[in-house]
Design a protein around this motif. Structure first.
Motif, short mmCIF file in Angstrom:
data_model
loop_
_atom_site.label_atom_id
_atom_site.label_comp_id
_atom_site.label_asym_id
_atom_site.label_seq_id
_atom_site.Cartn_x
_atom_site.Cartn_y
_atom_site.Cartn_z
N LEU A 74 -74.08 34.24 43.06
CA LEU A 74 -74.48 33.15 43.95
C LEU A 74 -74.78 31.88 43.16
O LEU A 74 -74.41 30.78 43.58
N LEU A 75 -75.45 32.01 42.03
CA LEU A 75 -75.76 30.84 41.19
C LEU A 75 -74.48 30.15 40.74
O LEU A 75 -74.38 28.92 40.78
N VAL A 76 -73.52 30.93 40.30
CA VAL A 76 -72.25 30.34 39.84
C VAL A 76 -71.54 29.64 41.00
O VAL A 76 -70.99 28.55 40.83
N ASN A 128 -79.48 25.17 42.82
CA ASN A 128 -78.34 25.17 41.90
C ASN A 128 -78.61 24.21 40.75
O ASN A 128 -77.89 23.25 40.52
N HIS A 129 -79.69 24.47 40.03
CA HIS A 129 -80.08 23.66 38.88
C HIS A 129 -79.00 23.71 37.82
O HIS A 129 -78.26 24.67 37.72
N SER A 130 -78.90 22.66 37.03
CA SER A 130 -77.90 22.61 35.97
C SER A 130 -78.21 23.65 34.89
O SER A 130 -79.24 24.32 34.92
N LEU A 131 -77.31 23.80 33.92
CA LEU A 131 -77.46 24.75 32.83
C LEU A 131 -77.53 26.19 33.36
O LEU A 131 -78.41 26.97 32.99
N ILE A 132 -76.59 26.51 34.22
CA ILE A 132 -76.55 27.85 34.81
C ILE A 132 -76.40 28.92 33.73
O ILE A 132 -76.96 30.02 33.83
N LYS A 175 -72.86 28.27 43.66
CA LYS A 175 -73.55 27.05 44.08
C LYS A 175 -73.66 26.01 42.98
O LYS A 175 -74.09 24.89 43.23
N ALA A 176 -73.25 26.36 41.77
CA ALA A 176 -73.44 25.45 40.63
C ALA A 176 -72.61 24.18 40.77
O ALA A 176 -72.96 23.14 40.21
N LEU A 177 -71.50 24.25 41.49
CA LEU A 177 -70.61 23.10 41.60
C LEU A 177 -71.05 22.13 42.69
O LEU A 177 -70.45 21.07 42.85
N ALA A 178 -72.07 22.49 43.45
CA ALA A 178 -72.55 21.58 44.49
C ALA A 178 -73.12 20.33 43.87
O ALA A 178 -73.69 20.35 42.79
#
Length: 290
Positions: free
Chosen positions: A233-235, A251-255, A237-240
């Motif tokens: 899920l983190l991956v 979805n904070h940066s530096l996943i 949402k990371a592109l939002a």
């Protein structure tokens, strides 16, 4: 002029304290300890420049005494230089120009932060389909594809995220609220405003936000959420696209760092004592050499 001198002293304290943190604790999974350490550094950076150093000097502690004498000498030299420059007949001295630039910078930084805070309030209530009050927060479900985030006791989530991922996202944002991370961000913003010119202040701010995310992720995983599903899920949402300066973003940066911390074995609790022991050994060694 006094505010400029205070800012320089504050930046010096923050830099000297933050560098040891990056070497000893940043990669460890002591999330609560790391958070307290970073907040303590911020507090000391605000308070120590206002302390009267001569009144604290103690000849029975050679290392501390010598350090205080050096800082006092540097301060006296800076004040002497400032006084000599002030006596010149120039209309605009370099020191005066620096002070003016600093005041303009701190004013702009404050205005930007206030505007960002105002925008968060607008975003929380704008486009809201429904709200739901729980024990710890108010949930605002939006029709727009807004990235999930929390601020103070408010959680914002889109309807498209709420249906498939509601439990995971709400648990994450609830962790931010329970740990009062928004208060940390306000405190951090105060220091960043005073030290708007100091890049180390922003590096420390990034470290504090990262620790917030580690704490929230750890909370979610302790609620029975699958590690594999949560990381997927983190991956996803990371592109939002989101840039809420104050808010705690799901979805904070530096996943990659967050996933690494979730997979990383918990640091040995004895390491805390080891870090403290090393600091004490260095202090004693310096005293013996002096």
């Amino acid at each position: 002029m006094a505010l400029l001198v205070y800012s320089i002293k504050s930046a010096l304290v923050l830099t000297l304290l933050y560098l040891p943190y990056t070497l000893m604790l940043r990669q460890e999974s002591f999330f609560r300890m790391n958070r307290i350490t970073l907040l303590t550094i911020l507090m000391l950076a605000l308070v120590l420049p206002m302390v009267d150093i001569p009144s604290l000097a103690n000849p029975e502690q050679p290392v501390v005494y010598e350090m205080q004498q050096r800082i006092m000498l540097m301060t006296q030299e800076a004040e002497t230089t400032s006084m000599s420059l002030a006596k010149t007949t120039r209309t605009f001295s370099w020191l005066g120009i620096l002070a003016l630039v600093y005041i303009i910078g701190i004013s702009l930084a404050l205005c930007i932060r206030l505007w960002q805070l105002f925008r968060i309030g607008q975003i929380i209530r704008g486009g809201c389909l429904w709200t739901d009050k729980s024990d710890h927060a108010t949930i605002y479900c939006h029709i727009d594809d807004v990235a999930p985030f929390s601020w103070m006791r408010s959680i914002v989530i889109s309807e498209s995220d709420y249906k498939p991922f509601g439990r995971e996202i709400l648990l994450h944002e609830k962790a931010h609220i329970l740990n009062r991370h928004s208060i940390d961000i306000l405190f951090l913003t105060l220091v960043e405003t005073v030290q708007w010119w100091n890049p180390i202040a922003y590096l420390l701010g990034r470290s504090l936000r990262d620790v917030h995310e580690y704490e929230a992720d750890d909370y979610v995983l302790h609620q029975g959420i699958s590690l594999h599903n949560y990381q997927a899920l983190l991956v996803k949402k990371a592109l939002a696209n989101t840039s809420y300066a104050f808010a705690n973003n799901f979805n904070h940066s530096l996943i990659k760092k967050r996933i690494y911390m979730m997979n990383h074995p918990k640091s040995n609790p004895w390491l805390r004592s080891k870090v403290i022991a090393r600091s004490e050994e260095r202090r004693v060694g310096k005293e013996c050499r002096s």
